[in-house]
Motif scaffolding. Structure first.
Motif, PDB file in Angstrom:
ATOM      1  N   ILE A 280     106.011-153.601   8.067  1.00 41.24           N
ATOM      2  CA  ILE A 280     104.618-153.440   8.514  1.00 41.24           C
ATOM      3  C   ILE A 280     103.930-152.523   7.511  1.00 41.24           C
ATOM      4  N   TRP A 281     103.010-153.079   6.707  1.00 37.94           N
ATOM      5  CA  TRP A 281     102.376-152.375   5.598  1.00 37.94           C
ATOM      6  C   TRP A 281     100.951-151.996   5.986  1.00 37.94           C
ATOM      7  N   ASN A 282     100.617-150.754   5.732  1.00 36.03           N
ATOM      8  CA  ASN A 282      99.252-150.270   5.954  1.00 36.03           C
ATOM      9  C   ASN A 282      98.398-150.663   4.752  1.00 36.03           C
TER      10      ASN A 282
ATOM     11  N   PRO B 132     103.707-156.357  18.613  1.00 37.77           N
ATOM     12  CA  PRO B 132     103.757-155.682  17.322  1.00 37.77           C
ATOM     13  C   PRO B 132     103.601-154.178  17.442  1.00 37.77           C
TER      14      PRO B 132
ATOM     15  N   LEU C 287     102.216-157.903   7.747  1.00 37.55           N
ATOM     16  CA  LEU C 287     103.562-158.013   8.281  1.00 37.55           C
ATOM     17  C   LEU C 287     104.346-158.964   7.387  1.00 37.55           C
TER      18      LEU C 287
ATOM     19  N   GLN D 202      96.798-154.523   8.739  1.00 29.19           N
ATOM     20  CA  GLN D 202      98.226-154.387   8.495  1.00 29.19           C
ATOM     21  C   GLN D 202      98.773-155.726   8.026  1.00 29.19           C
TER      22      GLN D 202
END
Length: 845
Positions: A271-273, A398, A261, A259
């Motif tokens: 928050i990116w996958n 988180p 951030l 992930q």
């Protein structure tokens, strides 16, 4: 340290990061902070010329064990866990090296590196190479030998160097600069080589992060975007991540969960996958004609002359990159695989091909309540640190690590406690604030049964709420709509009991979370499983208590699954006494019993009446704190809501109805922020946030720092394009949010004084025109009645009226005379010039 009041319950299936602690008390801007891995400690550097080492005490608070004054402002920081060596970059260009003692209560300076002639903006230390890498505002990247202090080499960029990353395996260095470029270097002990320059940002590059496993470089910029550079593929591939609406200043990469951030100046944490397939953004094509309908653009004069038409503006489809006109690209859509997490312009052809699966979000965004300029992630202890422009360092748990709570700070006495009850299995739990008055009383004998259906057969686990249970600081008191108390039980099981206010009752909704591999013997699954209640338990109205001594109160949990294993749960409550709102004198209010008045239904909500456009009812709203009103607001409010109908962009005027529900937060004590929220049409919410004014050098608003003035800091509207209000809309049940945040509070007034504006007040809330008539408000008050004192009022600046027949026309007459005189002089000058020109012409010929 008391618990922080939450603004409301968690939403969705992704947890909002929980605030763990705050570090405050700095005298100037904080520039950087890092965790001390495997220790409850943080190191900070700031413009007040201090290096501070913060350690967590037994009380749960962080206190400085070291506060060392430096000769210049401390701008950057690098810390090595194995050797406890700490490197500080200063504003004068010097890098100072320190050694921390084992107990982190002492430090000694070992060396100064005279590295730069400007502010050192970023530092890295490589123990394997014994290199100290740095970049600064003198446009130089330098690296030194940490054993001898000798300079090994340097590279001059074209602009200020602002951030850097280093890969120890390949010896690649990435330097981001003020011009928006990233220089890729390969360095050694004696020399360097420039591999390439990455160009993709239109603003300065402020942060870099590196994924060593997949050789991905992440860059955040002032152009509000994040770019993912695939360095390992060596194909020049780059992916854009578009989700922020302000400058991206901080990045952190969690390699375990894959992930990314990102933190921005809009106080949003993204928050990116990054464990999904992403598509490279297409290049924008250039054309003199719309590539869909062949209409000429406004610079194509030849085509405009041939077709006898006016040129139009050029747009680009974000999915295919073609140059199109507004008519052919009127629709908008999210495209998460391309990195667009908010709606962007797409052509009609591409819009019809975008599926619901492609629209599924690949990132979540959360409000962290301050503008983030730096982030640091401790992946060992699952914690995130953010540094804000408000001179505060915040520590979060988180997202997606909510079950990893073994070393988390819990609320302890006197803020909360778990006591023994009538028998060993009973726990009387009062979640309360430092005043000692509980805001939730939850007295019951509670047992949780969790059943896992495995291939080897079913397995059951029994968990009780007993003295060992710990109350988590994610619990919160009445936020106007709900209260919640969160427990941490044996085996890492989390129990959340949430209380929701309904029209004439309260609904108790418990949920449990657990890791199957911890509580069951038949599996090693480490995924987090959450079981929610299907119906919950209906309780009496908020101002009364509920008790049930006879019989059992079972609450069935929904089925959950992980790794193809299904789980079931049931919560059994006996000897139940509970109240979650309006507790007086620290004890239960008179209430209802299950033996006397069982509640079986909920009254249907009253359908709001839409007010006539242009004539919203002027209403008075107030927020109470005990028996007094802390906020009073009066206005007739309506909005111009844009929407799409049959492909055309329309607007509709929607007013706030007269049966509006009001919730808010007073804060208590010396609160610097208060809020008022209006809830109507089922799921529409209008939020006002009031704040004490900050300093402003503008002579128009000379505000003070001493808290004597306040104003409106933020206005936001959550609304829904529903079929009830917008029967002709193309998209139904589309939930949207518009928000405006003022740098300094608007509509300011003194504490104890209300602000009034009789003429209509027009506010553009991110594209939503909001009109407030008879607008007046009072905040940070202590009113016994929701009213305004006519003697203490600040009126808005008056609009200059047009002159009437009774006005003095002297100024107007003088102005007209001067204008006529000027025109006559110009005409005389033109006449003389033409006469002279004619005489000269005759003399020559």
């Amino acid at each position: 340290m008391a618990a922080e009041i939450k603004s409301g319950p968690k939403q969705g299936n992704v947890r909002k990061p929980d605030l763990f602690s705050k570090l405050e008390g700095f005298n100037d801007d904080v520039n950087m902070a890092v965790f001390i891995p495997r220790e409850d400690g943080v190191i900070t550097v700031s413009d007040d010329k201090t290096l501070r080492v913060w350690l967590k005490r037994d009380t749960g608070q962080y206190w400085p064990s070291i506060c060392h004054t430096l000769p210049s402002q401390a701008a950057s920081l690098a810390y090595n866990e194995e050797t406890r060596r700490t490197f500080i970059g200063l504003d004068n260009g010097t890098i100072s090296e320190f050694n921390l003692a084992e107990d982190f209560n002492r430090m000694s300076q070992t060396r100064d590196y005279l590295a730069h002639q400007g502010r050192v903006t970023s530092l890295k230390f490589s123990l394997n190479c014994e290199w100290v890498l740095s970049c600064a505002r003198d446009k130089y990247f330098q690296w030194h030998c940490s054993e001898t202090g000798r300079r090994l080499g340097g590279y001059q960029a074209s602009a200020w160097c602002l951030c850097l990353e280093f890969d120890e395996q390949s010896k690649y260095v990435f330097v981001g600069d003020y011009s928006g470029q990233i220089s890729v270097l390969r360095i050694s002990n004696t020399e360097f080589s420039l591999i390439t320059t990455l160009k993709g940002h239109s603003g300065s590059v402020r942060s870099l992060s590196w994924d060593a496993e997949r050789s991905l470089l992440f860059s955040g910029s002032y152009d509000e975007s994040v770019i993912v550079w695939d360095i390992g593929s060596k194909k020049g591939t780059a992916f854009e991540l578009q989700g922020h609406h302000d400058k991206v200043q901080a990045l952190a990469y969690a390699s375990g969960s894959k992930q990314l951030l990102s933190g921005s100046d809009e106080a949003i944490l993204g928050i990116w996958n990054m464990d999904v397939k992403r598509i490279e953004t297409p290049n924008w094509e250039e054309s003199d004609l719309c590539q869909k309908c062949s209409s000429p653009f406004f610079w194509n004069f030849r085509r405009m002359w041939e077709e006898k038409t006016l040129g139009i503006r050029q747009h680009h489809c974000r999915k295919c990159g073609k140059a199109v006109c507004n008519k052919c690209s009127a629709k908008k859509s999210t495209i998460p695989p391309l990195g667009y997490e908010y709606e962007v312009r797409v052509c009609d052809d591409c819009f019809s091909t975008i599926t619901d699966e492609e629209k599924a979000p690949l990132a979540t965004f959360h409000d962290v309540k301050h503008q983030v300029i730096y982030m640091n992630l401790d992946q060992t202890r699952k914690r995130l640190l953010t540094v804000g422009r408000d001179r505060v360092v915040k520590i979060f748990i988180p997202a997606n690590h909510g079950y990893m709570t073994y070393d988390r700070y819990f609320i302890s006495s006197p803020c909360s406690h778990v006591e023994g009850g009538l028998h060993p299995a009973t726990a009387i739990t009062n979640f309360q604030f430092p005043s000692g008055i509980p805001c939730i009383i939850f007295d019951t004998s509670l047992q949780i049964s969790v059943i896992g259906v495995f291939k080897s057969g079913p397995e059951a686990k029994q968990i009780e709420l007993d003295k060992k249970a710990v109350i988590m600081n994610s619990s919160y008191c009445d936020d106007g709509n709900s209260s919640s108390i969160d427990f941490f039980l044996e085996g890492g099981v989390g129990l959340t009991v949430q209380f929701l206010k309904l029209n004439d009752s309260v609904k108790m909704m418990p949920s449990i979370s657990f890791v199957p591999g911890i509580i069951f013997n038949a599996t090693s699954d480490t995924n987090n499983v959450i079981l929610h209640s299907t119906m919950g338990k209906l309780l009496p109205p908020a101002n009364v208590s509920y008790s049930c001594y006879t019989g059992d109160t079972p609450i069935v949990m929904t089925n959950g699954s992980s790794a193809n294993i299904s789980y079931h749960g049931i919560i059994s409550l006996t000897q139940l006494r509970v109240q979650a709102f309006d507790i007086k004198n620290g004890d239960l209010s008179p209430g209802e019993s299950c033996d006397i008045t069982p509640i079986t239904s909920v009254a249907p909500p009253i359908k709001p009446v839409t007010p006539t456009p242009g004539n919203p009812p002027v209403q008075t709203y107030s927020v109470k704190s005990g028996n007094t009103d802390c906020i009073v607001l009066q206005a007739g409010i309506e909005f111009n809501i844009p929407y799409t109908s049959n492909g055309a962009r329309l607007t509709k005027t929607i007013g706030v109805p007269n049966n509006t529900r009001v919730v808010g937060m007073c804060g208590g004590g010396v609160a610097t922020t208060q809020s008022l929220s209006l809830m109507f049409y089922g799921d529409w919410i209008l939020n006002f946030i009031f704040s004490h004014a900050l300093s402003d050098s503008s002579p128009r608003r000379p505000l003070l720092l001493d808290g004597t003035m306040y104003g409106i800091k933020e206005i936001s509207l959550e609304y829904n394009i529903s079929s009830y209000l917008f029967p002709d809309a193309d998209a139904k049940d589309e939930k949207l949010l518009s928000k405006i945040v003022y740098k300094t509070p608007e509509y300011p007034t003194s504490v104890g004084t209300s602000y009034r504006c009789q003429p209509p007040t027009i506010v553009d809330v991110q594209g939503i025109t909001t009109r407030m008539t008879s607008f007046q408000y009072l905040a940070f008050a202590n009113q016994t009645t929701p009213s305004f004192d006519p003697k203490t009022v600040t009126d808005c600046p008056a609009i200059t009226p047009f002159a009437t027949d009774d006005d003095d026309h002297t100024g107007t007459i003088v102005g007209v005379v001067i204008a006529v005189f000027f025109i006559l002089m110009v005409l005389v000058g033109i006449y003389i010039y033409r006469r002279r020109g004619k005489v000269s012409y005759e003399q020559v010929y």
